[in-house]
Design a protein around this motif. Structure first.
Motif, PDB file in Angstrom:
ATOM      1  N   ILE A 182       0.862  -1.187   0.000  1.00 53.51           N
ATOM      2  CA  ILE A 182       0.000   0.000   0.000  1.00 53.51           C
ATOM      3  C   ILE A 182       0.896   1.233   0.000  1.00 53.51           C
ATOM      4  N   PHE A 183       0.708   2.095  -1.007  1.00 56.95           N
ATOM      5  CA  PHE A 183       1.595   3.224  -1.208  1.00 56.95           C
ATOM      6  C   PHE A 183       0.821   4.545  -1.132  1.00 56.95           C
ATOM      7  N   ARG A 184       1.335   5.500  -0.393  1.00 47.39           N
ATOM      8  CA  ARG A 184       0.793   6.850  -0.380  1.00 47.39           C
ATOM      9  C   ARG A 184       1.373   7.594  -1.577  1.00 47.39           C
ATOM     10  N   LEU A 185       0.528   8.262  -2.361  1.00 46.67           N
ATOM     11  CA  LEU A 185       0.978   8.894  -3.605  1.00 46.67           C
ATOM     12  C   LEU A 185       2.043   9.953  -3.348  1.00 46.67           C
ATOM     13  N   GLY A 186       1.881  10.731  -2.286  1.00 48.03           N
ATOM     14  CA  GLY A 186       2.891  11.737  -1.975  1.00 48.03           C
ATOM     15  C   GLY A 186       4.241  11.127  -1.672  1.00 48.03           C
ATOM     16  N   ASP A 187       4.244   9.944  -0.991  1.00 46.10           N
ATOM     17  CA  ASP A 187       5.504   9.263  -0.689  1.00 46.10           C
ATOM     18  C   ASP A 187       6.167   8.734  -1.951  1.00 46.10           C
ATOM     19  N   ILE A 188       5.358   8.263  -2.906  1.00 45.93           N
ATOM     20  CA  ILE A 188       5.913   7.757  -4.170  1.00 45.93           C
ATOM     21  C   ILE A 188       6.692   8.850  -4.881  1.00 45.93           C
ATOM     22  N   LEU A 189       6.113  10.058  -4.986  1.00 49.31           N
ATOM     23  CA  LEU A 189       6.805  11.144  -5.670  1.00 49.31           C
ATOM     24  C   LEU A 189       8.019  11.613  -4.879  1.00 49.31           C
ATOM     25  N   GLN A 190       7.920  11.587  -3.568  1.00 52.28           N
ATOM     26  CA  GLN A 190       9.073  11.984  -2.755  1.00 52.28           C
ATOM     27  C   GLN A 190      10.238  11.025  -2.966  1.00 52.28           C
ATOM     28  N   LEU A 191       9.954   9.715  -3.015  1.00 51.97           N
ATOM     29  CA  LEU A 191      11.010   8.726  -3.247  1.00 51.97           C
ATOM     30  C   LEU A 191      11.566   8.809  -4.664  1.00 51.97           C
ATOM     31  N   ALA A 192      10.768   9.369  -5.591  1.00 53.06           N
ATOM     32  CA  ALA A 192      11.244   9.576  -6.963  1.00 53.06           C
ATOM     33  C   ALA A 192      11.982  10.903  -7.109  1.00 53.06           C
ATOM     34  N   GLY A 193      12.111  11.645  -6.004  1.00 53.70           N
ATOM     35  CA  GLY A 193      12.831  12.914  -6.039  1.00 53.70           C
ATOM     36  C   GLY A 193      12.007  14.073  -6.541  1.00 53.70           C
ATOM     37  N   GLU A 194      10.668  13.996  -6.416  1.00 56.70           N
ATOM     38  CA  GLU A 194       9.785  15.046  -6.913  1.00 56.70           C
ATOM     39  C   GLU A 194       8.895  15.578  -5.801  1.00 56.70           C
ATOM     40  N   ASN A 195       8.350  16.787  -6.026  1.00 56.37           N
ATOM     41  CA  ASN A 195       7.400  17.407  -5.119  1.00 56.37           C
ATOM     42  C   ASN A 195       6.001  17.247  -5.690  1.00 56.37           C
ATOM     43  N   PHE A 196       5.106  16.629  -4.923  1.00 54.40           N
ATOM     44  CA  PHE A 196       3.773  16.324  -5.442  1.00 54.40           C
ATOM     45  C   PHE A 196       3.033  17.590  -5.855  1.00 54.40           C
ATOM     46  N   SER A 197       3.079  18.638  -5.054  1.00 53.85           N
ATOM     47  CA  SER A 197       2.333  19.864  -5.346  1.00 53.85           C
ATOM     48  C   SER A 197       2.782  20.497  -6.654  1.00 53.85           C
ATOM     49  N   GLU A 198       4.089  20.396  -6.967  1.00 55.12           N
ATOM     50  CA  GLU A 198       4.602  20.971  -8.212  1.00 55.12           C
ATOM     51  C   GLU A 198       4.206  20.123  -9.414  1.00 55.12           C
ATOM     52  N   VAL A 199       4.341  18.810  -9.290  1.00 56.85           N
ATOM     53  CA  VAL A 199       4.002  17.920 -10.409  1.00 56.85           C
ATOM     54  C   VAL A 199       2.504  17.933 -10.666  1.00 56.85           C
ATOM     55  N   ALA A 200       1.694  18.144  -9.624  1.00 58.96           N
ATOM     56  CA  ALA A 200       0.239  18.097  -9.764  1.00 58.96           C
ATOM     57  C   ALA A 200      -0.300  19.184 -10.679  1.00 58.96           C
ATOM     58  N   VAL A 201       0.412  20.292 -10.847  1.00 64.22           N
ATOM     59  CA  VAL A 201      -0.084  21.400 -11.670  1.00 64.22           C
ATOM     60  C   VAL A 201      -0.150  20.987 -13.139  1.00 64.22           C
ATOM     61  N   GLN A 202       0.953  20.513 -13.721  1.00 60.46           N
ATOM     62  CA  GLN A 202       1.010  20.148 -15.142  1.00 60.46           C
ATOM     63  C   GLN A 202       0.860  18.649 -15.377  1.00 60.46           C
ATOM     64  N   GLY A 203       1.074  17.848 -14.339  1.00 61.99           N
ATOM     65  CA  GLY A 203       1.021  16.400 -14.520  1.00 61.99           C
ATOM     66  C   GLY A 203       2.390  15.824 -14.833  1.00 61.99           C
ATOM     67  N   ARG A 230      10.850   6.288  -9.973  1.00 62.15           N
ATOM     68  CA  ARG A 230      11.572   7.302 -10.746  1.00 62.15           C
ATOM     69  C   ARG A 230      10.616   7.990 -11.713  1.00 62.15           C
ATOM     70  N   ARG A 231      10.965   9.218 -12.095  1.00 67.55           N
ATOM     71  CA  ARG A 231      10.152   9.954 -13.050  1.00 67.55           C
ATOM     72  C   ARG A 231      10.546   9.553 -14.459  1.00 67.55           C
ATOM     73  N   LEU A 232       9.544   9.324 -15.319  1.00 69.67           N
ATOM     74  CA  LEU A 232       9.802   8.827 -16.670  1.00 69.67           C
ATOM     75  C   LEU A 232       9.743   9.916 -17.734  1.00 69.67           C
ATOM     76  N   ASP A 233       8.938  10.968 -17.527  1.00 65.26           N
ATOM     77  CA  ASP A 233       8.851  12.022 -18.542  1.00 65.26           C
ATOM     78  C   ASP A 233       9.925  13.077 -18.282  1.00 65.26           C
ATOM     79  N   ASP A 234      10.133  13.931 -19.274  1.00 65.87           N
ATOM     80  CA  ASP A 234      11.158  14.965 -19.197  1.00 65.87           C
ATOM     81  C   ASP A 234      10.550  16.218 -18.588  1.00 65.87           C
ATOM     82  N   LYS A 235      10.886  16.499 -17.341  1.00 73.29           N
ATOM     83  CA  LYS A 235      10.301  17.660 -16.668  1.00 73.29           C
ATOM     84  C   LYS A 235      10.940  18.969 -17.119  1.00 73.29           C
ATOM     85  N   LYS A 236      12.036  18.896 -17.878  1.00 71.87           N
ATOM     86  CA  LYS A 236      12.701  20.107 -18.354  1.00 71.87           C
ATOM     87  C   LYS A 236      12.221  20.527 -19.737  1.00 71.87           C
TER      88      LYS A 236
END
Length: 447
Positions: A182-203, A230-236
């Motif tokens: 059982i995984f909390r979505l915010g923890d998944i992004l944190q372990l992937a090195g991302e901030n959920f609130s920032e990624v949530a805006v554009q996806g 890990r994040r798969l899309d190019d955030k840059k």
């Protein structure tokens, strides 16, 4: 030993929302519109339109255009739709970025701007940038249960990531609950090195990796998964290249008068791709015997290769026993049948260690070592003005053939002063390019 690969499936996903009560959590400064938007989102569009095989989608942001009906209305002011007169609009024109087909009229979009009129679902979508902050930023507190089955066909072994002692109240933690599914979505992004609130805006797109490394022996059985993120899309990615992850879809309704109406939804969100990898191994005594036999066969074949003169243990050295036979009689130390007697024991070297065909009979020896056109080309490369009709040409060709053999068999030019060429190869070269007096200096030992 290549390990067997698995057949893996993500059996199911189950959602759970972890929220405190309104009195405990508070509104967080959200407006009434944001709260209503979140309620509509939960009721109609949450995580249902973009789910795929071994993936799931969570809506985190939304643009809704409600009460659209088919008719004519001003186009959104994109570059090709802004106009001043009807001449700027062409009836029947449709741009890939437009919302409909132009009617040929230039109408008011607002008090300061005119755009071409279009036949479309009206009013057209009027918001192009994603809301900040994200409408459903609190989705980071959602949890997901991932059920993964894996099967290793070679061993007919099947297992899953949920153990019999599974605690349904657990939440994944890399240290405290490393096997909890059982995984909390915010923890998944944190372990992937991302901030959920920032990624949530554009996806975006996040990979959940399930790695199985199994030992299936009864005395040392181990088969538990480890998780990675890990994040798969190019955030840059540049804004012009449509960063993040979003799509549009519509909900259709019938008005009381029978006329069709729709709500257009542009959903931004995070797609989670579940990637399963696995290997398994088990001790097999029969396979061990096969590998031992293969290894012994390899060393047996390897011993037939031409030996390097740099290793004294591989030289077949025999003391001179006063050989009195003819020059073409096979010496006792020769294994290929092409060697000739030699007085010096360091020249008593054959191309083979065991009986077999001589290397001089190979096509490569003919082409690389004693081919006259090849040797002349090598000599001309070193000296472009060389006279190929000179009386001493045979000597030059012979010495060039020695160098060619050393370079072919040993790969280093610096060996030519100390490398020992096998007797059979040496005499094959001499027969091809003989000395006029029948005299050869032979190998000179360096002190």
């Amino acid at each position: 030993m290549p390990l067997p690969k698995p057949l893996a499936t993500v059996a199911s996903l189950r959602w759970r929302r972890l929220f405190r009560s309104r009195d405990q959590q508070g509104d967080g400064g959200r407006s009434q519109r944001e709260r209503q938007g979140e309620q509509r989102l939960l009721k109609s569009v949450y995580g249902s339109e973009a789910d795929g095989i071994d993936s799931f989608f969570v809506v985190t942001n939304i643009i809704m255009t409600e009460n659209q009906i088919q008719g004519v209305c001003p186009e959104f002011p994109i570059a090709k739709a802004v106009c001043s007169t009807d001449r700027s609009c062409m009836e029947g024109r449709m741009d890939p970025q437009s919302n409909g087909i132009q009617t040929g009229k230039c109408v008011k979009y607002n008090t300061t701007l005119k755009t071409c009129e279009v036949k479309a679902w009206c009013p057209v979508e009027s918001i192009k940038s994603a809301p900040v902050p994200a409408t459903l930023r609190s989705a980071e507190n959602f949890t997901v249960l991932i059920k993964n089955n894996i099967h290793f066909p070679k061993f007919n072994y099947t297992t899953r990531n949920i153990s019999p002692e599974f605690n349904i109240s657990c939440t994944y933690n890399k240290r405290m609950a490393a096997y909890c599914p059982i995984f909390r979505l915010g923890d998944i992004l944190q372990l992937a090195g991302e901030n959920f609130s920032e990624v949530a805006v554009q996806g975006g797109i996040i990979g959940i990796e399930i790695n199985w490394d199994c030992i299936l022996d009864k005395w040392l059985h181990r088969c538990r998964p480890t998780y990675g993120f890990r994040r798969l899309d190019d955030k840059k990615t540049n804004e012009a290249l449509y960063p993040g992850y979003n799509f549009r879809y519509a909900r259709y309704y019938k008005q009381a008068n029978g006329k069709e109406e729709r709500t257009l939804i542009k959903a931004y969100g995070i797609r989670f791709d579940i990637l399963v990898f696995g290997t398994a191994g088990q001790f097999d005594f029969f396979e061990l015997l096969v590998y031992i036999g293969s290894a012994l066969s390899y060393f047996g074949l390897h011993s037939d290769k031409v030996r390097s003169p740099g290793n004294s243990q591989e030289l077949q050295s025999l003391q001179n026993k006063g050989v009195t036979s003819s020059s073409h009689e096979r010496p006792s130390w020769c294994s290929c049948g092409k060697c000739r007697p030699a007085q010096s024991y360091w020249e008593q070297l054959c191309c083979r260690k065991k009986d077999g065909a001589c290397i001089t009979a190979s096509a490569l020896f003919e082409q690389l070592v004693i081919s006259r056109p090849m040797l002349e080309l090598v000599l001309l490369y070193k000296d472009p003005l060389l006279d190929l009709k000179a009386e001493t040409l045979n000597k030059q060709l012979r010495h060039c053939a020695y160098e060619q053999y050393i370079h072919w068999r040993f790969g280093e030019d610096d060996l030519k002063e100390r490398a020992m060429i096998p007797s059979c190869c040496r005499w094959k070269i001499r027969d091809a390019f003989p000395s006029e007096r029948g005299e050869y200096s032979g190998f000179k030992r360096t002190k």
